[in-house]
Scaffold this active site. Structure first.
Site, PDB file in Angstrom:
ATOM      1  CB  CYS A 166      -2.262   2.679   0.861  1.00  0.00           C
ATOM      2  SG  CYS A 166      -3.337   2.817  -0.574  1.00  0.00           S
ATOM      3  NE  ARG A 212      -2.832   0.328  -4.725  1.00  0.00           N
ATOM      4  CZ  ARG A 212      -1.649   0.318  -4.172  1.00  0.00           C
ATOM      5  NH1 ARG A 212      -0.978   1.419  -4.063  1.00  0.00           N
ATOM      6  NH2 ARG A 212      -1.135  -0.777  -3.714  1.00  0.00           N
ATOM      7  CG  ASP A 271      -9.148  -1.303   5.010  1.00  0.00           C
ATOM      8  OD1 ASP A 271      -8.181  -0.619   5.393  1.00  0.00           O
ATOM      9  OD2 ASP A 271      -9.063  -2.502   4.724  1.00  0.00           O
ATOM     10  NE  ARG A 288      -0.232  -0.359   5.901  1.00  0.00           N
ATOM     11  CZ  ARG A 288      -0.916  -0.704   4.809  1.00  0.00           C
ATOM     12  NH1 ARG A 288      -0.836   0.041   3.716  1.00  0.00           N
ATOM     13  NH2 ARG A 288      -1.662  -1.775   4.795  1.00  0.00           N
ATOM     14  CE  LYS A 342      -7.078  -3.342  -1.606  1.00  0.00           C
ATOM     15  NZ  LYS A 342      -5.712  -3.214  -1.089  1.00  0.00           N
ATOM     16  CG  ASN A 343      -7.214  -5.931   1.407  1.00  0.00           C
ATOM     17  OD1 ASN A 343      -6.514  -5.505   0.478  1.00  0.00           O
ATOM     18  ND2 ASN A 343      -7.674  -5.140   2.366  1.00  0.00           N
TER      19      ASN A 343
END
Ligand code: EPU
Length: 417
Positions: free
Chosen positions: A116, A396, A304, A121, A22-23
């Site tokens: 999220c 997600r 994570d 952040r 995903k990232n």
């Protein structure tokens, strides 16, 4: 909105295939718009964040076709239109549109990112990077406007080794005049993946994966084909779930080198871990001993994975201390785990976990990895059904979660909330 129903207590057994990261995907999609011809991305995960990103690129004028795990992105008639609101607010990685549009058009207006929000952040390091490259950055009613007459290479030292800032600077600097050096760059595998794509598009990037990255700007970038690396966080989550349920699972389609920190921690806990070329087998043990975990930047233990790891540590005898050195307060899973009977308290940036058996409860995922923690916890609970709401967060980052868990023998299903 769906909720996830889990009747746990069954050891997970079988093989699970890991999807593309995903990232990486949410950085490769914006990177693709730097090319003036078609980029083809393979091994793309079926996730809501990827679908949202594809919509954003379409809004900018890109031609998108998504077939199975392959997406074609044709940015030959792209425009830099302002995107102050709307879908940019749905995901954090929309900030990569800043670097990509800046590199391609010398300007970008993007609403401050959502995603999220487990804690504030900041994106000050991204902005510092753009400014060092010669851009003017202003905050206009919640949108960041970035304009550069000409991007010039620069030496940029990151105060924190940020994944997002490193990638954003690489995107813009690929089209700057001259050499950009990023010092204290983040070293995560997703950064190497983005550099590999950009280099295949004609960029000149050296040193990705080390703390010094050098980018020699080029006049234009072209299309190419690229396959996304496996999702190390999804893989780590299944490793943890296999261990927590005392199962026997082959995690297939991974790069074991990316998994070293979690592998080492599971071995320390007493889990049997077998590494193969592109797979890892996890065999749970009847008893685990408490361990301490420190979440750090790569190659340290991934932040994570600290939330799902918290759930596994509730299954170990004794007191474990889990400290997150990346985020100071990423513990939204803890009150929910406590509702399930966990004995955990948060002190500063640490969770102190005393192992005990959990019970079923109605709980809520407050962010993506907090959701993963609740899934792992629920899989260990034999009595009753755990109901998890907030499933849109989990969607997600974990494609086909129910199908993948059911294939491993879990009793899990979705219901309308
Ligand atoms: N930071 C700053 N200023 C900045 C940028 C970051 O102070 O300008 C701080 C952050 O507050 C944090 C640390 O630096 O304390 C690291 O943040 P980083 O920028 O590396 O995080 P990110 O790029 O925003 C990515 C992942 C996150 C993952 C972090 C850390 C994406 C889209 N997101 O976020 O993934 O937790 O790196 O590895 O790649 C997730 O997948 O659930 C997730 C949140």
């Amino acid at each position: 909105m769906d909720k996830l129903m889990i009747r746990g207590g069954r050891p997970l057994r079988g093989t699970v295939s890991i999807s593309g990261a995903k990232n990486s995907a949410v950085a490769l999609l914006p990177a693709a718009i730097l090319a003036e011809s078609e980029v083809v991305l393979d091994n793309l995960p079926h996730l809501s964040d990827v679908a949202v990103y594809a919509d954003l690129l379409e809004q900018l004028g890109a031609g998108i076709s998504w077939n199975g795990e392959t997406m074609r992105i044709d940015s030959s008639s792209l425009n830099s239109i302002p995107m102050p609101n709307g879908k940019v607010k749905l995901l954090r990685a929309s900030y990569y549109l800043m670097g990509a549009l800046l590199g391609r058009f010398g300007e970008a207006t993007i609403g401050l990112p959502g995603g999220c929000n487990f804690e504030p952040r900041p994106i000050d390091q991204h902005i510092k990077g753009f400014e060092a490259l010669g851009a003017q950055v202003s905050n206009d009613q919640g949108s960041i406007r970035i304009v550069a007459k000409e991007l010039r290479g620069a030496k940029i030292y990151l105060d924190v080794s940020s994944v997002g800032a490193t990638i954003n600077i690489m995107l813009a600097a690929s089209r700057a005049k001259g050499l950009t050096t990023i010092e204290n760059a983040a070293k995560e595998p997703e950064i190497i993946d983005v550099a590999t794509l950009l280099n295949a598009m004609g960029a000149k990037i050296k040193g990705a994966g080390t703390e010094t990255i050098r980018i020699e700007g080029v006049d234009g970038l072209h299309g190419c084909r690229h396959s996304i690396i496996p999702d190390r966080i999804q893989a780590g989550t299944y490793m943890i779930a296999a261990a927590a349920t005392r199962g026997d699972v082959l995690i297939d389609g991974v790069i074991p080198k990316h998994m070293e920190a979690i592998t080492a921690k599971l071995l320390e806990l007493g889990v049997h871990v077998e590494e193969m070329d592109e797979a890892i087998r996890i065999v749970g043990a009847p008893r685990y001993e408490a361990v301490d975990v420190k979440a750090l930047v790569y190659p340290g233990f991934a932040t994570d994975l600290q939330s799902p790891m918290t759930s596994l540590l509730t299954q170990a005898s004794g007191v474990s201390i889990l400290t997150d050195y990346v985020y100071s307060n990423r513990f939204k899973h803890v009150p929910e785990l406590v509702r399930m009977g966990a004995n955990i308290r948060v002190e500063g940036r640490s969770a102190i976990i005393e192992g005990n058996q959990l019970n079923s409860a109605k709980v809520k995922a407050a962010d993506l990895r907090a959701g993963a923690a609740l899934v792992v916890a629920a899989l260990t609970v034999a009595d009753g059904i755990t109901e998890i709401t907030g499933v849109d967060y989990i969607d997600r980052g974990y494609d086909n979660l129910v199908e993948k868990l059911r294939a491993l023998g879990a009793d899990v299903w979705r219901e309308k909330d």
